[in-house]
Design an enzyme around this catalytic site. Structure first.
Site, PDB file in Angstrom:
ATOM      1  N   TYR A 235     -13.398  -2.332  -0.578  1.00  0.00           N
ATOM      2  CA  TYR A 235     -14.575  -1.676  -1.160  1.00  0.00           C
ATOM      3  C   TYR A 235     -15.788  -2.587  -1.265  1.00  0.00           C
ATOM      4  O   TYR A 235     -16.899  -2.204  -0.898  1.00  0.00           O
ATOM      5  CB  TYR A 235     -14.256  -1.090  -2.547  1.00  0.00           C
TER       6      TYR A 235
ATOM      7  N   ARG B 106      -8.588   0.510   5.788  1.00  0.00           N
ATOM      8  CA  ARG B 106      -8.509   0.790   4.352  1.00  0.00           C
ATOM      9  C   ARG B 106      -9.511  -0.041   3.552  1.00  0.00           C
ATOM     10  O   ARG B 106     -10.050   0.424   2.552  1.00  0.00           O
ATOM     11  CB  ARG B 106      -7.094   0.512   3.822  1.00  0.00           C
TER      12      ARG B 106
ATOM     13  N   LYS C 204      -0.151 -10.065   8.104  1.00  0.00           N
ATOM     14  CA  LYS C 204       0.228  -8.719   8.509  1.00  0.00           C
ATOM     15  C   LYS C 204      -1.012  -8.076   9.103  1.00  0.00           C
ATOM     16  O   LYS C 204      -2.025  -7.900   8.414  1.00  0.00           O
ATOM     17  CB  LYS C 204       0.737  -7.912   7.308  1.00  0.00           C
TER      18      LYS C 204
ATOM     19  N   TYR D 121      -3.091  -9.820   4.547  1.00  0.00           N
ATOM     20  CA  TYR D 121      -2.948  -8.452   5.051  1.00  0.00           C
ATOM     21  C   TYR D 121      -4.318  -7.966   5.498  1.00  0.00           C
ATOM     22  O   TYR D 121      -5.213  -7.757   4.676  1.00  0.00           O
ATOM     23  CB  TYR D 121      -2.362  -7.554   3.960  1.00  0.00           C
TER      24      TYR D 121
ATOM     25  N   THR E  62       0.828  -1.217   0.000  1.00  0.00           N
ATOM     26  CA  THR E  62       0.000   0.000   0.000  1.00  0.00           C
ATOM     27  C   THR E  62       0.856   1.258   0.000  1.00  0.00           C
ATOM     28  O   THR E  62       0.553   2.234  -0.698  1.00  0.00           O
ATOM     29  CB  THR E  62      -0.918   0.007   1.235  1.00  0.00           C
ATOM     30  N   THR E  63       1.942   1.243   0.763  1.00  0.00           N
ATOM     31  CA  THR E  63       2.812   2.408   0.886  1.00  0.00           C
ATOM     32  C   THR E  63       3.472   2.766  -0.433  1.00  0.00           C
ATOM     33  O   THR E  63       3.917   3.895  -0.631  1.00  0.00           O
ATOM     34  CB  THR E  63       3.872   2.146   1.980  1.00  0.00           C
TER      35      THR E  63
ATOM     36  N   ILE F  83       6.105  -5.201   9.263  1.00  0.00           N
ATOM     37  CA  ILE F  83       6.284  -4.644   7.922  1.00  0.00           C
ATOM     38  C   ILE F  83       6.012  -3.163   8.085  1.00  0.00           C
ATOM     39  O   ILE F  83       4.875  -2.735   8.263  1.00  0.00           O
ATOM     40  CB  ILE F  83       5.366  -5.308   6.886  1.00  0.00           C
TER      41      ILE F  83
END
Length: 295
Positions: free
Chosen positions: A109, A140, A164, A135, A46-47, A206
């Protein structure tokens, strides 16, 4: 999966002023991480602003990262999405042998049921022989991977080797640790919670903050793994202000501003993200200077 114990970093994607990928900046960042002692690198998490990258750009970044690292540290590739069929096509066509595992975010979503999440990850697990790290980041994705679903996936698919966790739910973490199969990895996905999560049995983090401060992040995780919690707490508290500033105006805008202060790469992001405000820039400049002076 001993090569995924410790501190891994979710690499940012440096951009030039015109929005193109800054591969020189990415090379600088990778070298900075390896020199700083980071245990493994995660590309296209994502980062890395994957939501604004094209399929071609993602491939170029994955390939460039593998070439730059050249086997010096383990690599994890990020593959996630809310269109399961499209995600499976991406994973099946991924053929870079430099990567040891896949990090895959829960579908966002759509807000699937737990059975939908299970079936999604079942399909992912059957599409590759690579180890998979789940994850869970409900802030999010809009949905939570339940403890029951995590344990079901970990039990039924041997290549689902860890999760994660960025849910900030300690009851959730505790129940994962109590019920997980032997060898299944709990990994912190929240820099500010790494120390307390590791006290419960997490094997590392992470990290986002580690982009800017790999040495300190890796040292914190090492202290925890060696049960030196007095030293770990001291470093944890030293990093708290940096943790806050990193996320106060969104990720990765904060950490990119830190990297600019450190001279590693620029602070450019792609819309709809924007750089941090002038007020936050000033706070980051002071915090980076202070932490650098301490270490």
């Amino acid at each position: 999966m001993n090569n995924l114990l410790g501190a891994g970093v979710a690499l940012i994607t440096p951009f030039n002023n015109d929005g193109s990928i800054d591969f020189d900046g990415l090379a600088n960042l990778i070298e900075y991480q390896i020199t700083g002692g980071m245990d493994y690198l995660v590309s296209m998490g994502t980062t890395g602003e994957v939501a604004t990258l094209t399929k071609e750009e993602k491939k170029k970044i994955l390939d460039f990262t593998a070439e730059q690292v050249n086997g010096r540290v383990p690599l994890v590739a990020g593959f996630g999405g809310n269109n399961t069929a499209e995600l499976l096509d991406q994973i099946k066509s991924f053929d870079n042998p430099a990567y040891q595992a896949i990090l895959s975010v829960s579908p966002y979503y759509n807000k699937p049921t737990q059975e939908g999440i299970y079936q999604h990850y079942k399909a992912v697990a059957q599409a590759t022989t690579l180890p998979i790290i789940l994850y869970n980041v409900p802030g999010r994705t809009g949905s939570m991977i339940s403890v029951e679903t995590i344990i079901r996936l970990a039990t039924n698919f041997k290549n689902i080797i860890g999760v994660k966790e960025a849910s900030a739910n300690f009851e959730h973490f505790t129940r994962i640790m109590a019920k997980k199969p032997e060898g299944f990895l709990l990994i912190s996905g929240d820099d500010a919670l790494t120390l307390p999560m590791m006290s419960l049995g997490a094997v590392g983090v992470i990290t986002v903050v580690g982009n800017a401060f790999p040495k300190q992040t890796q040292k914190l995780v090492k202290y925890c793994n060696e049960w030196h919690y007095e030293e770990a707490r001291k470093l944890h508290y030293e990093l708290l202000n940096i943790d806050d500033l990193c996320f106060i105006e969104g990720n990765p805008a904060g950490v990119k501003e830190m990297l600019k202060e450190l001279g590693i790469c620029g602070n450019h992001v792609r819309l709809p993200l924007v750089p941090v405000s002038e007020e936050t820039k000033q706070k980051i400049a002071i915090a980076v200077k202070d932490l650098t002076a301490q270490n």
